[in-house]
Design a protein around this motif. Structure first.
Motif, PDB file in Angstrom:
ATOM      1  N   ASP A 199      51.461  33.316  -6.001  1.00 24.08           N
ATOM      2  CA  ASP A 199      51.850  34.421  -5.124  1.00 24.08           C
ATOM      3  C   ASP A 199      51.293  34.241  -3.708  1.00 24.08           C
ATOM      4  O   ASP A 199      50.790  35.181  -3.091  1.00 24.08           O
ATOM      5  CB  ASP A 199      51.381  35.759  -5.703  1.00 24.08           C
ATOM      6  CG  ASP A 199      52.208  36.935  -5.185  1.00 24.08           C
ATOM      7  OD1 ASP A 199      53.363  36.705  -4.765  1.00 24.08           O
ATOM      8  OD2 ASP A 199      51.699  38.066  -5.180  1.00 24.08           O
ATOM      9  N   LYS A 243      51.074  33.994   0.182  1.00 30.00           N
ATOM     10  CA  LYS A 243      51.750  34.606   1.332  1.00 30.00           C
ATOM     11  C   LYS A 243      51.901  33.534   2.415  1.00 30.00           C
ATOM     12  O   LYS A 243      50.915  32.935   2.849  1.00 30.00           O
ATOM     13  CB  LYS A 243      50.964  35.800   1.851  1.00 30.00           C
ATOM     14  CG  LYS A 243      50.911  36.969   0.875  1.00 30.00           C
ATOM     15  CD  LYS A 243      50.116  38.126   1.452  1.00 30.00           C
ATOM     16  CE  LYS A 243      50.180  39.337   0.536  1.00 30.00           C
ATOM     17  NZ  LYS A 243      49.586  39.074  -0.784  1.00 30.00           N
ATOM     18  N   TYR A 244      53.145  33.307   2.850  1.00 35.10           N
ATOM     19  CA  TYR A 244      53.386  32.231   3.797  1.00 35.10           C
ATOM     20  C   TYR A 244      54.624  32.537   4.621  1.00 35.10           C
ATOM     21  O   TYR A 244      55.435  33.395   4.277  1.00 35.10           O
ATOM     22  CB  TYR A 244      53.555  30.893   3.071  1.00 35.10           C
ATOM     23  CG  TYR A 244      54.820  30.786   2.244  1.00 35.10           C
ATOM     24  CD1 TYR A 244      55.932  30.087   2.707  1.00 35.10           C
ATOM     25  CD2 TYR A 244      54.928  31.402   0.994  1.00 35.10           C
ATOM     26  CE1 TYR A 244      57.091  29.991   1.959  1.00 35.10           C
ATOM     27  CE2 TYR A 244      56.081  31.311   0.239  1.00 35.10           C
ATOM     28  CZ  TYR A 244      57.158  30.600   0.726  1.00 35.10           C
ATOM     29  OH  TYR A 244      58.316  30.520  -0.020  1.00 35.10           O
ATOM     30  N   PRO A 292      58.860  35.960   6.269  1.00 37.31           N
ATOM     31  CA  PRO A 292      58.033  35.586   5.113  1.00 37.31           C
ATOM     32  C   PRO A 292      58.841  34.917   4.018  1.00 37.31           C
ATOM     33  O   PRO A 292      60.026  35.195   3.832  1.00 37.31           O
ATOM     34  CB  PRO A 292      57.470  36.936   4.645  1.00 37.31           C
ATOM     35  CG  PRO A 292      58.468  37.949   5.098  1.00 37.31           C
ATOM     36  CD  PRO A 292      59.017  37.422   6.395  1.00 37.31           C
ATOM     37  N   GLY A 345      57.569  35.698  -2.666  1.00 39.88           N
ATOM     38  CA  GLY A 345      56.362  35.672  -3.476  1.00 39.88           C
ATOM     39  C   GLY A 345      56.650  35.093  -4.847  1.00 39.88           C
ATOM     40  O   GLY A 345      57.630  34.367  -5.051  1.00 39.88           O
TER      41      GLY A 345
END
Length: 391
Positions: free
Chosen positions: A355, A357-358, A377, A380
């Motif tokens: 999961d 975040k990127y 984004p 996830g």
């Protein structure tokens, strides 16, 4: 067809509708028709093996668009209305002549024409209609050396042309039909492909010199990005793929199961070439390094399991001034599949299992403000499943 001749034909049609209440209420209808034909002839010329490929493409599209004031998610007063048309067609001829048993000369030519037109139907703010025609000729020449029956080395020099799209020519942020030029590129490439034992590979290095590349700029400084032609840019890099059967018969001798490492890597060095405003800055929006890998265990019963990795070790710039970058990231996943003898294949895949975040992609700006809404984004933790059936 005669011996040594193969004819491929194809066609497609797509109809799309969009009703979307954003800054205004948008009502759009799109129809696209495409077709292609390709004839391959294999034989001899003067006792030398020869392969000739002749092909052509046709594409037609219409785009009906209306915009209204957004009244709580419902259309209000009409603010814009237009009918857009796009047409593209090309003819390609490529010949491969084996001047030696293991050395072939490749030469080709592509001729094409693209037409773009927009007819303004909302004339109370003036007539924004316009049209443009783009014609081009793109030659190609290269060599193909068969080092062994299963390994090749190749090099190519090719020209390419990319006309602007209707969306490029009729931006919402500006009035009128844009005077964009077609994007032109000259690319030189050298590489190798082949297999040996349990190893399969394909590696290529390239350098493309581009004139009039279509990029999004903000000429007025108001934050409204428009598609405009850059002066000169360079796209160069490396693309590599490697598949390696590390182990066979893991369970016991003669089992037939295997463990395979599959990898893909790209190095992207895209930058301006002495631009008046941005010098040799990197072009935003593309990661400089991208690595993907999976380690797949496969059993002869048709079951397979593969942990996966997607790694961007260095973030990419989001502005032409090269002041703001995204962050590096690594995503872990797991894929399982079952192939049955009747042609049915079932798979399940978990992506981004940690999961993480990127930022997966971004809009671009001349100079990114600290609070600019540019970042998009990535997904996830997610699960996908599906099936295929082969006749």
């Amino acid at each position: 067809m005669s011996p040594g001749a193969v004819l491929d034909l194809g066609a497609s049609y797509a109809h799309r509708e969009l009703d979307h209440s954003i800054f205004q209420y948008i009502d759009q209808r799109t129809d696209d028709v495409n077709g292609f034909a390709r004839l391959t002839l294999e034989g001899e010329i003067g006792g030398l093996c020869n392969r000739l490929v002749a092909g052509g493409t046709l594409g037609f599209g219409t785009y009906d668009s209306r915009r209204y004031l957004n009244l709580g998610g419902h259309p209000g007063r009409l603010t814009a209305s237009s009918t857009d048309r796009a047409r593209s067609h090309s003819a390609t001829l490529q010949n491969t002549l084996h001047i030696l048993p293991d050395l072939a000369l490749v030469a080709g030519l592509q001729l094409g024409e693209a037409y773009r037109a927009s007819r303004d139907r909302f004339l109370s703010d003036g007539d924004q209609s316009g049209s443009a025609t783009y014609r081009y000729a793109n030659p190609q020449i290269g060599l193909l050396w068969e080092v062994t029956p299963e390994a090749q080395v190749f090099t190519n020099l090719a020209w390419a042309t990319e006309p602007p799209t209707i969306g490029d020519l009729t931006p919402l942020a500006a009035r009128g039909f844009s005077a964009l030029k077609a994007q032109r590129a000259r690319t030189i490439e050298i590489g190798t492909r082949g297999k040996h034992g349990g190893l399969d590979w394909e590696v290529a290095a390239y350098r493309a010199s581009i004139r009039d590349e279509i990029q999004l700029f903000d000429p007025t400084g108001t934050g409204a990005s428009l598609a405009l032609n850059a002066d000169r840019t360079i796209h160069q890099g490396i693309e590599a793929a490697l598949s390696w059967i590390i182990l066979r018969d893991l369970a016991s001798p003669g089992t037939g199961d295997s463990l395979t490492l599959r990898q893909a890597y790209s190095f992207n060095d895209f930058h301006f070439d002495g631009d008046a405003a941005y010098g040799d800055n990197q072009l935003p929006g593309a990661p400089r390094h991208l690595y993907r890998a999976e380690l797949r265990y496969r059993h002869p019963s048709g079951t397979s399991m593969a942990p996966t990795l997607e790694w961007v070790p260095q973030g990419f710039f989001v502005d032409y001034a090269n002041t703001v970058k995204t962050n590096a990231y690594a995503l872990l996943g797991l894929r399982a599949a079952w192939d049955f003898e009747n042609g049915l294949s079932v798979f399940a895949e978990g992506r981004n299992l940690t999961d993480k975040k990127y930022i997966s992609s971004a809009s671009v700006a001349p100079v990114a403000a600290p609070n600019a809404a540019l970042f998009e984004p990535g997904f996830g933790r997610s699960l996908y499943a599906g099936l295929q059936f082969w006749f």
